[in-house]
Enzyme design. Structure first.
Site, PDB file in Angstrom:
ATOM      1  N   LYS A  46       2.225   2.549   6.707  1.00  0.00           N
ATOM      2  CA  LYS A  46       2.269   2.698   5.237  1.00  0.00           C
ATOM      3  C   LYS A  46       3.139   3.877   4.823  1.00  0.00           C
ATOM      4  O   LYS A  46       3.114   4.918   5.476  1.00  0.00           O
ATOM      5  CB  LYS A  46       0.855   2.938   4.699  1.00  0.00           C
ATOM      6  CG  LYS A  46      -0.053   1.744   4.830  1.00  0.00           C
ATOM      7  CD  LYS A  46      -1.441   2.079   4.327  1.00  0.00           C
ATOM      8  CE  LYS A  46      -2.377   0.898   4.495  1.00  0.00           C
ATOM      9  NZ  LYS A  46      -3.748   1.240   4.153  1.00  0.00           N
ATOM     10  N   ARG A  98     -14.536  -5.219   2.025  1.00  0.00           N
ATOM     11  CA  ARG A  98     -14.492  -5.816   0.689  1.00  0.00           C
ATOM     12  C   ARG A  98     -14.589  -7.327   0.728  1.00  0.00           C
ATOM     13  O   ARG A  98     -15.158  -7.948  -0.143  1.00  0.00           O
ATOM     14  CB  ARG A  98     -13.201  -5.410  -0.029  1.00  0.00           C
ATOM     15  CG  ARG A  98     -13.123  -3.943  -0.356  1.00  0.00           C
ATOM     16  CD  ARG A  98     -11.704  -3.531  -0.593  1.00  0.00           C
ATOM     17  NE  ARG A  98     -10.900  -3.789   0.604  1.00  0.00           N
ATOM     18  CZ  ARG A  98      -9.591  -3.714   0.657  1.00  0.00           C
ATOM     19  NH1 ARG A  98      -8.913  -3.421  -0.416  1.00  0.00           N
ATOM     20  NH2 ARG A  98      -8.951  -3.946   1.784  1.00  0.00           N
ATOM     21  N   SER A 136      -5.795   0.565  -2.886  1.00  0.00           N
ATOM     22  CA  SER A 136      -4.907   1.630  -3.371  1.00  0.00           C
ATOM     23  C   SER A 136      -3.565   1.044  -3.784  1.00  0.00           C
ATOM     24  O   SER A 136      -2.978   1.464  -4.786  1.00  0.00           O
ATOM     25  CB  SER A 136      -4.725   2.687  -2.290  1.00  0.00           C
ATOM     26  OG  SER A 136      -5.981   3.245  -1.974  1.00  0.00           O
TER      27      SER A 136
HETATM   28  N1  COA Z   1     -12.332   0.339  -2.308  1.00  0.00           N
HETATM   29  C1  COA Z   1     -11.032   0.227  -2.566  1.00  0.00           C
HETATM   30  N2  COA Z   1     -10.114   0.059  -1.612  1.00  0.00           N
HETATM   31  C2  COA Z   1     -10.544  -0.014  -0.359  1.00  0.00           C
HETATM   32  C3  COA Z   1     -11.886   0.075  -0.008  1.00  0.00           C
HETATM   33  C4  COA Z   1     -12.814   0.253  -1.062  1.00  0.00           C
HETATM   34  N3  COA Z   1     -14.109   0.351  -0.836  1.00  0.00           N
HETATM   35  N4  COA Z   1     -12.000  -0.053   1.318  1.00  0.00           N
HETATM   36  C5  COA Z   1     -10.769  -0.205   1.784  1.00  0.00           C
HETATM   37  N5  COA Z   1      -9.885  -0.194   0.778  1.00  0.00           N
HETATM   38  C6  COA Z   1      -8.438  -0.369   0.833  1.00  0.00           C
HETATM   39  C7  COA Z   1      -7.692   0.932   0.875  1.00  0.00           C
HETATM   40  O1  COA Z   1      -7.408   1.384  -0.439  1.00  0.00           O
HETATM   41  C8  COA Z   1      -6.457   0.519   1.614  1.00  0.00           C
HETATM   42  O2  COA Z   1      -5.592  -0.104   0.682  1.00  0.00           O
HETATM   43  P1  COA Z   1      -4.007  -0.111   0.875  1.00  0.00           P
HETATM   44  O3  COA Z   1      -3.756  -0.928   2.109  1.00  0.00           O
HETATM   45  O4  COA Z   1      -3.545  -0.745  -0.366  1.00  0.00           O
HETATM   46  O5  COA Z   1      -3.579   1.320   1.048  1.00  0.00           O
HETATM   47  C9  COA Z   1      -6.965  -0.546   2.603  1.00  0.00           C
HETATM   48  O6  COA Z   1      -8.139  -1.025   2.037  1.00  0.00           O
HETATM   49  C10 COA Z   1      -7.373  -0.059   3.960  1.00  0.00           C
HETATM   50  O7  COA Z   1      -6.751   1.086   4.285  1.00  0.00           O
HETATM   51  P2  COA Z   1      -7.457   2.445   4.687  1.00  0.00           P
HETATM   52  O8  COA Z   1      -8.913   2.433   4.452  1.00  0.00           O
HETATM   53  O9  COA Z   1      -6.720   3.525   4.036  1.00  0.00           O
HETATM   54  O10 COA Z   1      -7.327   2.433   6.182  1.00  0.00           O
HETATM   55  P3  COA Z   1      -6.087   2.152   7.096  1.00  0.00           P
HETATM   56  O11 COA Z   1      -6.233   0.808   7.627  1.00  0.00           O
HETATM   57  O12 COA Z   1      -4.809   2.488   6.410  1.00  0.00           O
HETATM   58  O13 COA Z   1      -6.390   3.173   8.259  1.00  0.00           O
HETATM   59  C11 COA Z   1      -6.833   5.297   9.191  1.00  0.00           C
HETATM   60  C12 COA Z   1      -6.247   4.506   8.041  1.00  0.00           C
HETATM   61  C13 COA Z   1      -6.413   6.729   8.956  1.00  0.00           C
HETATM   62  C14 COA Z   1      -8.350   5.193   9.184  1.00  0.00           C
HETATM   63  C15 COA Z   1      -6.345   4.738  10.547  1.00  0.00           C
HETATM   64  O14 COA Z   1      -4.952   4.518  10.485  1.00  0.00           O
HETATM   65  C16 COA Z   1      -6.647   5.696  11.676  1.00  0.00           C
HETATM   66  O15 COA Z   1      -7.756   5.745  12.154  1.00  0.00           O
HETATM   67  N6  COA Z   1      -5.617   6.472  12.135  1.00  0.00           N
HETATM   68  C17 COA Z   1      -5.762   7.480  13.170  1.00  0.00           C
HETATM   69  C18 COA Z   1      -5.252   6.965  14.519  1.00  0.00           C
HETATM   70  C19 COA Z   1      -6.324   6.158  15.180  1.00  0.00           C
HETATM   71  O16 COA Z   1      -7.291   6.672  15.691  1.00  0.00           O
HETATM   72  N7  COA Z   1      -6.154   4.816  15.118  1.00  0.00           N
HETATM   73  C20 COA Z   1      -7.154   3.875  15.540  1.00  0.00           C
HETATM   74  C21 COA Z   1      -7.171   3.579  16.988  1.00  0.00           C
HETATM   75  S1  COA Z   1      -5.607   3.462  17.800  1.00  0.00           S
END
Ligand code: COA
Length: 167
Positions: A46, A98, A136
């Site tokens: 992202k 969700r 988001s």
């Molecule tokens: N309300 C509104 N939106 C929600 C939500 C809720 N209750 N729950 C999830 N979402 C949305 C988020 O807004 C986000 O939307 P977007 O895609 O439009 O930005 C999406 O769902 C999910 O994204 P997010 O929750 O931000 O998680 P992610 O999938 O981007 O992961 C980390 C982010 C930081 C948790 C993840 O990349 C991570 O753990 N990184 C560290 C490295 C690691 O350990 N990786 C895993 C093993 S290799």
């Protein structure tokens, strides 16, 4: 279980920006656990609108609206989520679910995290039905085009999005 679980949980995400859906999950987690650590990370897939520092500020301001905000901590993390969770002595990772469409990806993430550290489980919470459609990205898309997002995000986020997109 020999180890005492302190009921500290990590709620990780990109939070670009935090929405009412995320706030809903934090409120639900507060009913179940002692301390919630909102962990702001980076998903390399992202391109964020707000810097990590801006997202930290937005989450910190947003949680001030919660009566029990003293039990919520906010931090930026880098590296593996499970390492951060261990460093913080967390007993679990919270993720919001969700819709069924979230499930496959979340399952993969949860199982990978378990493979990396067997001691930390992932707990899924379902937000209120009224926030199910939120993400988001959809907030940013609407705000960019001047759409009304005030009742979908915390007050400070609406203010910053308006400043960023000049409306
Ligand atoms: N309300 C509104 N939106 C929600 C939500 C809720 N209750 N729950 C999830 N979402 C949305 C988020 O807004 C986000 O939307 P977007 O895609 O439009 O930005 C999406 O769902 C999910 O994204 P997010 O929750 O931000 O998680 P992610 O999938 O981007 O992961 C980390 C982010 C930081 C948790 C993840 O990349 C991570 O753990 N990184 C560290 C490295 C690691 O350990 N990786 C895993 C093993 S290799």
């Amino acid at each position: 279980m020999s180890k005492i679980c302190k009921k500290i949980v990590i709620y990780p995400g990109t939070f670009d920006p935090i929405t009412n859906g995320h706030m809903d999950i934090i409120k639900r987690a507060l009913k179940l656990f002692d301390t919630i650590i909102v962990a702001i990370g980076e998903n390399p897939a992202k391109k964020a609108l707000f810097s990590k520092e801006e997202r930290l500020f937005l989450v910190k301001e947003a949680i001030k609206e919660l009566p029990e905000h003293d039990r919520v901590e906010v931090e930026i993390f880098s590296g593996l989520l499970v390492d951060f969770a261990k460093k913080k002595s967390a007993c679990a990772i919270i993720r919001g679910l969700r819709a069924v469409s979230d499930f496959e990806y979340e399952m993969q993430l949860a199982l990978m995290n378990r493979k990396l550290s067997n001691s930390i489980d992932t707990i899924f919470l379902i937000p209120s039905l009224k926030w199910i459609f939120l993400s988001s990205s959809i907030i940013k898309e609407a705000a960019k085009l001047g759409g009304k997002i005030d009742d979908l995000v915390p007050t400070i986020v609406a203010k910053k999005l308006k400043e960023r997109f000049n409306f």
